[in-house]
Design a protein around this motif. Structure first.
Motif, mmCIF file in Angstrom:
data_model
loop_
_atom_site.group_PDB
_atom_site.id
_atom_site.type_symbol
_atom_site.label_atom_id
_atom_site.label_comp_id
_atom_site.label_asym_id
_atom_site.label_seq_id
_atom_site.Cartn_x
_atom_site.Cartn_y
_atom_site.Cartn_z
ATOM 1 N N GLN A 335 0.954 -1.176 -0.079
ATOM 2 C CA GLN A 335 -0.063 -0.158 -0.036
ATOM 3 C C GLN A 335 0.808 1.356 -0.029
ATOM 4 O O GLN A 335 0.706 2.308 -0.728
ATOM 5 N N ASN A 502 -2.597 8.572 5.363
ATOM 6 C CA ASN A 502 -3.144 8.426 6.703
ATOM 7 C C ASN A 502 -3.054 9.475 7.805
ATOM 8 O O ASN A 502 -3.769 9.861 8.402
ATOM 9 N N MET A 558 -11.364 15.263 5.513
ATOM 10 C CA MET A 558 -12.299 14.052 4.976
ATOM 11 C C MET A 558 -13.623 14.422 4.293
ATOM 12 O O MET A 558 -13.947 13.629 3.443
ATOM 13 N N ILE A 561 -12.700 13.868 0.389
ATOM 14 C CA ILE A 561 -12.650 12.409 -0.169
ATOM 15 C C ILE A 561 -14.239 11.805 -0.361
ATOM 16 O O ILE A 561 -14.652 11.617 0.746
ATOM 17 N N LYS A 563 -14.538 8.953 -2.291
ATOM 18 C CA LYS A 563 -14.242 7.466 -2.219
ATOM 19 C C LYS A 563 -13.053 7.169 -1.509
ATOM 20 O O LYS A 563 -12.311 8.065 -1.519
ATOM 21 N N GLU A 564 -13.083 5.928 -1.208
ATOM 22 C CA GLU A 564 -11.710 5.335 -0.488
ATOM 23 C C GLU A 564 -10.546 5.289 -1.619
ATOM 24 O O GLU A 564 -9.564 5.735 -1.007
ATOM 25 N N GLU A 565 -10.809 4.985 -2.652
ATOM 26 C CA GLU A 565 -9.709 5.000 -3.657
ATOM 27 C C GLU A 565 -9.112 6.486 -4.061
ATOM 28 O O GLU A 565 -7.940 6.496 -4.483
ATOM 29 N N LYS A 567 -8.317 8.559 -1.776
ATOM 30 C CA LYS A 567 -7.849 9.159 -0.520
ATOM 31 C C LYS A 567 -6.319 9.353 -0.834
ATOM 32 O O LYS A 567 -5.602 10.147 -0.186
#
Length: 578
Positions: A335, A502, A558, A561, A563-565, A567
């Motif tokens: 990742q 993160n 946040m 964002i 979608k998670e993709e 990020k």
């Protein structure tokens, strides 16, 4: 004549008498010898009488007699014993001859098999070499696995533990990563032979680091484990990790190749930069202060020691330490590589003046701000430590003028009203500005840090401030935005930590101050009002808007964002929001 004949006859008779006497004496001597014969002393290993009675067949047995009758038949008993001994020895001699013949036949057969096996090794090696192209064609690496298994037996225990777990992980998950063992195998065999001559006590003791050279301190085991993770299969780009065991420090160090520099795995887990030795024993091996140099042999990450089976004693609360698992570590590494690839692509695009726009992202219809430049800067430039003396003088004069104006306004009882474009909530605005000023004073790059630093200047003078793990290996960039209207340019200072995204990027927004006499207000307004006061008032409103925007970027990130993709594209989304 008759007398002569009688003498001849008498002499013949005397000779015969003498011959008979000689024969008589000879027989008497032989009889005496036979009577004096003792067979027990001459026959060796003769079977005892008790064993003869138990083992011998009936034909070798004699009837039992009591008293003097038994003594009279001692000779017959000895003959039976001798006869049984003779028959048994003859039978065993025949059996020995047969066994020797069979032994020679088996030896000849074994010799032919040994010759066959001696030549079989060369034949098998030839078959294995000939089968290598076939294995490559059907993606079967039996020869490589066999060679790895053979070399793994000579690995040090920590590397062997990591190799075993990684091999099992690859077999269970069908991962495309590749494992290899590099190094001089003959040197390892020589080391093991020399270690057998040393006592166990000497092998368990760690050397004093003051008595050895720098090369000996960072001496590595001849064998190392290399892990290759494919990044781009089309181009053939791979991310390589090399694990080496430091013999005198008893830790495992990691070096990387093929993607960025060695700091790509910094802070893969919290508070793990790999700059210090996780083995507390190393700090007691030297009478002086020991400092680990990660540039020599690699970075001894804490998660790496745990995966290699090395027990790490933490100096902090053990409950707060993460639990390390190989599957989780491999997932984090992959990742991290994907995120850094995306980040490099964004930085490359931004340096060309283009903001990469994610797919299905709705842009505003019209924007009055555009990206002018984007470049990398140093940490000192980001924190603003290096300032010219002229800039400091201008800054001090502006502060003095601002204080005089505030003092005069307080005396006159004037209160500034909020202009259009300022924050609607004054309390929220004050809190935002105070938090920003506090961040400026403390020079903290992140908002998630929990470390509390002392503001006592005497302590700072006595002990220099050490860089925290949150500030380690951060990247700093400066973006310049220009506006269509007659407003100052916007400077955006960006800090990106190794844990991106993160830990989100931290933004500092500033504007370029106007030069004296550069105001473009209408003449009728300048005739009624002071141009300097108008410029200061306009700058204050502009600063409030920047602080508000800065708060949105650093706290409400946040919301950008969907979608998670997306990020990993947080940097581009934040710049688009600006």
């Amino acid at each position: 004549a008759e007398t002569e004949q009688c003498k001849v006859k008498l002499n013949n008779k005397n000779l015969e008498l003498l011959n008979l006497e000689y024969e008589k004496n000879h027989f008497l001597r032989e009889i005496q010898i036979c009577r004096n014969f003792r067979p027990k002393a001459e026959v060796e290993n003769l079977l005892s009488l008790e064993d003869l009675i138990k083992m011998a067949p009936d034909k070798y047995q004699l009837e039992k007699f009591d008293g003097p009758l038994l003594r009279q038949r001692e000779h017959e008993l000895m003959l039976k014993r001798l006869e049984y001994e003779r028959d048994e020895r003859q039978r065993l001699t025949v059996q020995l001859t047969e066994l020797n013949t069979r032994k020679k036949a088996l030896a000849a057969k074994n010799s032919s098999k040994v010759d066959f096996l001696a030549g079989l090794k060369d034949r098998v090696e030839g078959i294995i070499k000939a089968a290598v192209p076939v294995q490559q064609y059907i993606s079967l690496s039996l020869s490589k696995q066999r060679e790895l298994k053979k070399r793994s037996e000579y690995l040090p225990l920590p590397l062997y533990v990591f190799f075993s777990h990684l091999s099992a992980y690859k077999q269970a998950n069908g991962d495309s990563l590749e494992i290899s063992i590099d190094g001089d195998l003959e040197k390892v065999k020589q080391m093991e032979a020399s270690e057998l001559q040393c006592s166990d006590k000497k092998l368990d003791m760690l050397p004093n680091l003051d008595n050895v050279s720098r090369d000996m301190i960072y001496e590595t085991h001849p064998l190392s484990v290399t892990v290759e993770i494919p990044i781009d299969e089309q181009v053939g780009q791979k991310f390589r990790m090399k694990l080496s065991f430091l013999v005198n420090l008893r830790i495992v160090a990691l070096t990387t190749d093929g993607f960025r520099d060695s700091s790509v795995l910094v802070n893969l887990y919290p508070n793990d930069t790999g700059e210090e030795s996780p083995n507390l024993s190393n700090y007691y091996q030297s009478d002086k202060s020991f400092e680990f140099d990660s540039s020599v042999a690699g970075r001894p990450y804490k998660w790496l020691q745990a995966l290699c089976g090395i027990t790490i004693f933490e100096t902090t609360d053990p409950k707060s330490n993460p639990k390390y698992h190989l599957k989780d570590a491999i997932s984090r590494i992959k990742q991290r590589i994907k995120i850094y690839q995306s980040l490099d692509s964004q930085v490359s695009s931004l340096s060309k003046g283009k903001i990469p726009i994610p797919k299905k992202f709705k842009l505003p219809l019209k924007s009055s701000v555009s990206l002018s430049s984007f470049s990398e800067i140093t940490s000192s430039e980001y924190r603003g430590k290096r300032k010219s003396s002229a800039h400091k003088r201008r800054r001090s004069k502006s502060k003095e003028r601002q204080k005089e104006k505030e003092k005069s306004k307080a005396e006159e009882g004037e209160i500034d009203t909020m202009e259009e474009g300022e924050l609607a909530n004054s309390e929220n605005n004050t809190t935002t500005i105070q938090s920003f000023q506090q961040q400026e004073i403390q020079e903290k790059p992140t908002i998630q840090t929990t470390a509390i630093e002392s503001t006592n200047t005497s302590q700072k003078l006595r002990r220099p401030k050490k860089r925290s793990w949150e500030q380690a290996y951060c990247q700093y960039y400066k973006a310049t935005f220009k506006t269509d209207k007659d407003e100052p340019q916007i400077y955006v200072l960006i800090e990106i930590g190794p844990e991106y995204p993160n830990r989100p990027p931290f933004f500092k927004l500033k504007h370029a101050h106007r030069k004296t006499g550069s105001s473009t207000y209408p003449a009728e307004i300048l005739a009624k009002c002071d141009s300097a006061a108008l410029s200061a008032h306009h700058s204050k409103c502009f600063d409030n808007n920047l602080r508000n925007l800065e708060t949105e970027l650093n706290i409400n990130y946040m919301d950008l964002i969907e979608k998670e993709e997306d990020k990993s594209k947080l940097l581009s989304l934040s710049l688009i929001h600006i």
